[in-house]
Each structure stands twice: as C-alpha cells, then as structure tokens.
Design a protein around this motif. Structure first.
Motif, mmCIF file in Angstrom:
data_model
loop_
_atom_site.group_PDB
_atom_site.id
_atom_site.type_symbol
_atom_site.label_atom_id
_atom_site.label_comp_id
_atom_site.label_asym_id
_atom_site.label_seq_id
_atom_site.Cartn_x
_atom_site.Cartn_y
_atom_site.Cartn_z
ATOM 1 N N ARG A 33 -23.306 -61.229 14.142
ATOM 2 C CA ARG A 33 -23.480 -60.018 13.344
ATOM 3 C C ARG A 33 -22.460 -58.973 13.786
ATOM 4 O O ARG A 33 -22.249 -58.752 14.961
ATOM 5 C CB ARG A 33 -24.897 -59.501 13.551
ATOM 6 N N ARG A 34 -21.793 -58.351 12.816
ATOM 7 C CA ARG A 34 -20.765 -57.349 13.113
ATOM 8 C C ARG A 34 -21.248 -55.970 12.680
ATOM 9 O O ARG A 34 -21.972 -55.831 11.714
ATOM 10 C CB ARG A 34 -19.458 -57.693 12.403
ATOM 11 N N PHE A 35 -20.784 -54.962 13.402
ATOM 12 C CA PHE A 35 -21.169 -53.585 13.135
ATOM 13 C C PHE A 35 -19.938 -52.774 12.753
ATOM 14 O O PHE A 35 -18.799 -53.178 13.015
ATOM 15 C CB PHE A 35 -21.849 -52.980 14.368
ATOM 16 N N ASN A 36 -20.156 -51.605 12.160
ATOM 17 C CA ASN A 36 -19.062 -50.756 11.685
ATOM 18 C C ASN A 36 -18.163 -50.263 12.808
ATOM 19 O O ASN A 36 -16.994 -49.958 12.571
ATOM 20 C CB ASN A 36 -19.617 -49.558 10.909
ATOM 21 N N ASP A 37 -18.675 -50.174 14.027
ATOM 22 C CA ASP A 37 -17.863 -49.696 15.147
ATOM 23 C C ASP A 37 -17.005 -50.796 15.775
ATOM 24 O O ASP A 37 -16.364 -50.589 16.791
ATOM 25 C CB ASP A 37 -18.743 -49.036 16.198
ATOM 26 N N GLY A 38 -17.008 -51.987 15.189
ATOM 27 C CA GLY A 38 -16.201 -53.096 15.688
ATOM 28 C C GLY A 38 -16.932 -53.992 16.675
ATOM 29 O O GLY A 38 -16.385 -54.990 17.126
ATOM 30 N N CYS A 116 -28.862 -62.687 24.047
ATOM 31 C CA CYS A 116 -27.911 -62.082 23.114
ATOM 32 C C CYS A 116 -27.706 -60.617 23.439
ATOM 33 O O CYS A 116 -28.651 -59.921 23.788
ATOM 34 C CB CYS A 116 -28.419 -62.247 21.677
ATOM 35 N N GLU A 117 -26.462 -60.165 23.286
ATOM 36 C CA GLU A 117 -26.169 -58.757 23.525
ATOM 37 C C GLU A 117 -25.053 -58.299 22.594
ATOM 38 O O GLU A 117 -24.291 -59.093 22.066
ATOM 39 C CB GLU A 117 -25.756 -58.539 24.974
ATOM 40 N N ARG A 118 -24.998 -57.012 22.415
ATOM 41 C CA ARG A 118 -23.983 -56.409 21.566
ATOM 42 C C ARG A 118 -22.754 -56.155 22.402
ATOM 43 O O ARG A 118 -22.798 -55.538 23.472
ATOM 44 C CB ARG A 118 -24.521 -55.099 20.997
ATOM 45 N N VAL A 119 -21.612 -56.690 21.965
ATOM 46 C CA VAL A 119 -20.360 -56.598 22.728
ATOM 47 C C VAL A 119 -19.423 -55.658 21.991
ATOM 48 O O VAL A 119 -19.185 -55.813 20.786
ATOM 49 C CB VAL A 119 -19.718 -57.995 22.876
#
Length: 121
Positions: A33-38, A116-119
C-alpha cells in the motif's frame, strides 16, 4: 462559542488526528500500500519465540547437574571423588540444557510471524 475556545478545540482535534495517524497498525493485507507522502507498507516474516514456561532452560540445567553430580560422585575416591562430582555436575548441567533446548525446538517453540510497518523513503 468563544473564538479562543474554538481555536483551542480545533487544535486539540488536529493533534488527536495526527496522533492517531501515527498509531495505525498494518497487516499483511496492507503490504505494498502506498501513501501520498511517498511511504509504503512493507511486511517481513520474522521468527519469534512463543511464550514457554522455561525460556532459559533452568529445569534442564538443574536436572542435568544433579544427575551428573550423582554419577560423578560414584567415580574415584578421596579428593578425586570431589573433583569427579564437580566435573559431573558441570558436564551434566551442560548436557541437560542442550537436551531441553533440543526438546523445545522439536516442539516448535518458535513461530514465524508477519510484521508490517510503514516505510518512509
């Protein structure tokens, strides 16, 4: 409503919103999953120890030391008996710890868990 209270209320709500965004947890279903902040969610399989009653193998070490000491005490006489008893206890403790460790591994006391973590990159 008073204007200062309105501004304070908005600030509190904004702060709570930011805090909850960072406290989010992700699972394997979010991988990629990708976010707007990259940033994106990355998952890894990690081997973890399942909770067991004797993680330091104290029981196996103690039992092995007692048995080894008893066996060592049967060997020799005089001061040689004391040395054999201590040597038997040390060797028995090491063997008992190893046997308990092998038993725990055979029972599968370790499991693989997906974390899982947001990188941010």
């Amino acid at each position: 409503m008073h204007p200062i209270r309105t501004v304070a209320s908005i600030a509190v709500l904004a702060t709570l919103g930011l805090a909850s965004a960072h406290a989010q947890t992700y699972g394997p279903q979010d991988e990629g999953r990708r976010f707007n902040d990259g940033s994106r969610v990355v998952c890894q399989d990690v081997e973890v120890r399942r909770a067991d009653s004797d993680p330091n193998r104290v029981g196996g070490t103690a039992a092995g030391a007692v048995i080894g000491g008893l066996v060592g005490n049967q060997i020799g006489s005089g001061s040689g008996r004391r040395i054999a008893t201590v040597g038997g206890a040390v060797a028995g403790g090491a063997i008992g710890r190893n046997v308990q460790g092998n038993s725990q591994e055979a029972r599968g006391d370790r499991i693989v868990e997906s974390r899982c973590e947001r990188v941010y990159r």
